[in-house]
Structure formats: C-alpha cells, structure tokens
Design an enzyme around this catalytic site. Structure first.
Site, PDB file in Angstrom:
ATOM      1  N   ARG A 182      -0.935 -14.857   3.789  1.00 47.30           N
ATOM      2  CA  ARG A 182      -1.597 -14.161   4.904  1.00 47.30           C
ATOM      3  C   ARG A 182      -0.825 -14.357   6.208  1.00 47.30           C
ATOM      4  NH1 ARG A 182      -6.273 -10.866   4.303  1.00 47.30           N
ATOM      5  NH2 ARG A 182      -7.169 -11.816   6.164  1.00 47.30           N
ATOM      6  N   GLU A 211      -9.246 -10.766  -7.444  1.00 51.57           N
ATOM      7  CA  GLU A 211      -8.323  -9.634  -7.305  1.00 51.57           C
ATOM      8  C   GLU A 211      -7.230  -9.656  -8.379  1.00 51.57           C
ATOM      9  OE1 GLU A 211      -9.099  -8.841  -2.541  1.00 51.57           O
ATOM     10  OE2 GLU A 211      -7.203  -9.755  -3.146  1.00 51.57           O
ATOM     11  N   TYR A 260     -12.032  -2.940  -2.587  1.00 49.44           N
ATOM     12  CA  TYR A 260     -12.494  -3.144  -1.211  1.00 49.44           C
ATOM     13  C   TYR A 260     -14.020  -3.209  -1.110  1.00 49.44           C
ATOM     14  CZ  TYR A 260      -7.933  -2.708   1.119  1.00 49.44           C
ATOM     15  OH  TYR A 260      -6.653  -2.911   1.585  1.00 49.44           O
ATOM     16  N   THR A 274      -4.582  -8.329  10.716  1.00 51.49           N
ATOM     17  CA  THR A 274      -4.963  -7.028  10.157  1.00 51.49           C
ATOM     18  C   THR A 274      -4.461  -5.859  10.998  1.00 51.49           C
ATOM     19  OG1 THR A 274      -6.977  -8.096   9.338  1.00 51.49           O
ATOM     20  CG2 THR A 274      -6.969  -5.690   9.375  1.00 51.49           C
ATOM     21  N   LYS A 330       0.837  -1.195   0.000  1.00 53.20           N
ATOM     22  CA  LYS A 330       0.000   0.000   0.000  1.00 53.20           C
ATOM     23  C   LYS A 330       0.882   1.258   0.000  1.00 53.20           C
ATOM     24  CE  LYS A 330      -3.550  -2.489   2.668  1.00 53.20           C
ATOM     25  NZ  LYS A 330      -4.296  -2.529   3.946  1.00 53.20           N
ATOM     26  N   ASN A 378      -1.314  -0.377   7.611  1.00 56.42           N
ATOM     27  CA  ASN A 378      -0.720  -1.701   7.827  1.00 56.42           C
ATOM     28  C   ASN A 378       0.044  -2.222   6.605  1.00 56.42           C
ATOM     29  OD1 ASN A 378      -2.888  -2.389   6.257  1.00 56.42           O
ATOM     30  ND2 ASN A 378      -3.896  -3.705   7.754  1.00 56.42           N
ATOM     31  N   PHE A 389     -14.873   2.853   8.103  1.00 57.48           N
ATOM     32  CA  PHE A 389     -13.568   3.315   7.612  1.00 57.48           C
ATOM     33  C   PHE A 389     -13.415   3.186   6.098  1.00 57.48           C
ATOM     34  CE2 PHE A 389     -13.276  -1.078   9.134  1.00 57.48           C
ATOM     35  CZ  PHE A 389     -12.822  -1.726   7.992  1.00 57.48           C
ATOM     36  N   ARG A 408       3.470  -7.198   9.048  1.00 58.13           N
ATOM     37  CA  ARG A 408       2.804  -6.131   9.811  1.00 58.13           C
ATOM     38  C   ARG A 408       3.323  -6.071  11.242  1.00 58.13           C
ATOM     39  NH1 ARG A 408      -3.191  -7.640   7.557  1.00 58.13           N
ATOM     40  NH2 ARG A 408      -3.239  -6.299   5.705  1.00 58.13           N
ATOM     41  N   HIS A 442      -1.468  -5.582   1.544  1.00 58.67           N
ATOM     42  CA  HIS A 442      -2.729  -6.315   1.359  1.00 58.67           C
ATOM     43  C   HIS A 442      -2.422  -7.696   0.802  1.00 58.67           C
ATOM     44  CE1 HIS A 442      -6.633  -7.550  -0.213  1.00 58.67           C
ATOM     45  NE2 HIS A 442      -5.971  -7.908  -1.302  1.00 58.67           N
TER      46      HIS A 442
END
Ligand code: GTP
Ligand code: MG
Length: 151
Positions: free
Chosen positions: A85, A126, A49, A91, A9, A112, A57, A102, A115
């Site tokens: 993951r 995706e 998203y 998260t 990100k 964070n 948010f 993270r 993704h």
C-alpha cells in the site's frame, strides 16, 4: 509468508504501465507468486468491491474495472500487505506522495491505475476470489538469502 493481492486496473494496462509497476514490486524484494490477465465481469467487479456498494461511485467503479483487461497478481514478502500500500500511495493521486505508483503515474481518483489489498484479512479474501489454489506458485527465489539474510 505474507501475501497480498495486487491488480493493475484497465487504465494501467492500457497506458502500458505493467512493466513499470511490476518492476517496483520486484526491485523492492517482493516475490511474484501468481499472475494472470483477465477481463472480469461486472458481477465479479461488484464482488471484489462489495465493501463500497453504498458509495455513489460504486457503479462507475465496477463498470470501469470490468471494461478492460486487469492484470491480477499475488505478491509475497515480509510486510507485503502494508508496504504494498505504501508503494501504491494514497487513493487519490492528488494526495499520493511523489515516488509512489499513483503519485508518479496517475492524476485522478477514478483512474488510479492499481489496486492493493488494504489488510491481511482482505488480502486472503481477495487472493481467494481472484485465484484458484493451484494458480499460486510456491518457490524459493535465489535472491531471498540476499533480501532477508541467512544465519
Ligand atoms: P483500491 O486499492 O482500488 O481498493 O483503492 P483504495 O483501497 O486506495 O481505495 P478504496 O478501496 O476506498 O476505493 C476503491 C477505488 O474506488 C479507488 O481505488 C478508486 O479508484 C475508487 N474511488 C474511491 N473513492 C472515490 C471517489 O471519491 N470517486 C471516484 N470516482 N472513485 C473513487
Ligand atoms: Mg480498497
């Protein structure tokens, strides 16, 4: 072979963490099959998203994703969706284990840095949203026989 969509990100890109993050996926033994640096539009971020559109948010998250460069990637390997993951961590970086991306490199949930697709179906969607088929490069890496073993 299984594929997943991973994005660094804007905060991860701006903080100079691209090489660090790519290195963790590479060293694990996963294979990079697509990569590009892009600044997504807000509409594109909303598509990415869409599952979260009812969350408070959502707007801030989409503003943030579209605020700066995003490094979009597709990684391939056995179990890459689930293990990707794990490499990323929980998260909320306050709850991510040390040793995860993270956990080691981020502090708050809204920043964070990375993704990762949350399941095989999401991964397919995706990858298709972010990449054209011709941007995905199929190749055999010399390391594969050492990573997976051959009979
Ligand atoms: P992604 O890999 O980015 O999809 O994260 P995730 O799958 O671990 O979490 P989720 O899909 O539920 O949320 C997507 C993103 O929304 C997270 O990575 C966070 O950046 C952000 N987010 C999630 N929960 C919160 C929250 O409670 N507050 C804020 N500000 N952001 C949140
Ligand atoms: Mg998610």
């Amino acid at each position: 072979m299984e594929r997943t969509f991973i994005a660094i990100k804007p905060d991860g890109v701006q903080r100079g963490l691209i090489a660090e993050i790519i290195s963790r996926f590479e060293r694990k033994g996963f294979k990079l099959v697509a990569i590009k640096l892009i600044k997504p539009s807000k509409e594109f971020a909303q598509k990415h998203y869409h599952d979260l559109k009812e969350r408070p948010f959502f707007n801030g998250l989409c503003d943030f994703l579209s605020s700066g460069p995003v490094l979009a990637m597709v990684w391939e390997g056995e179990g890459v969706v689930t293990y990707g993951r794990k490499l990323i961590g929980a998260t909320d970086p306050q709850k991510s284990e040390p040793g995860t991306i993270r956990g080691d490199l981020a502090v708050v949930v809204g920043r964070n840095i990375i993704h990762g697709s949350d399941g095989p179906e999401t991964a397919k969607d995706e990858v298709n949203l972010w990449f054209k088929p011709e941007e995905l490069v199929s190749y055999t890496s010399n390391a594969e026989k050492w990573i997976y073993g051959v009979n």
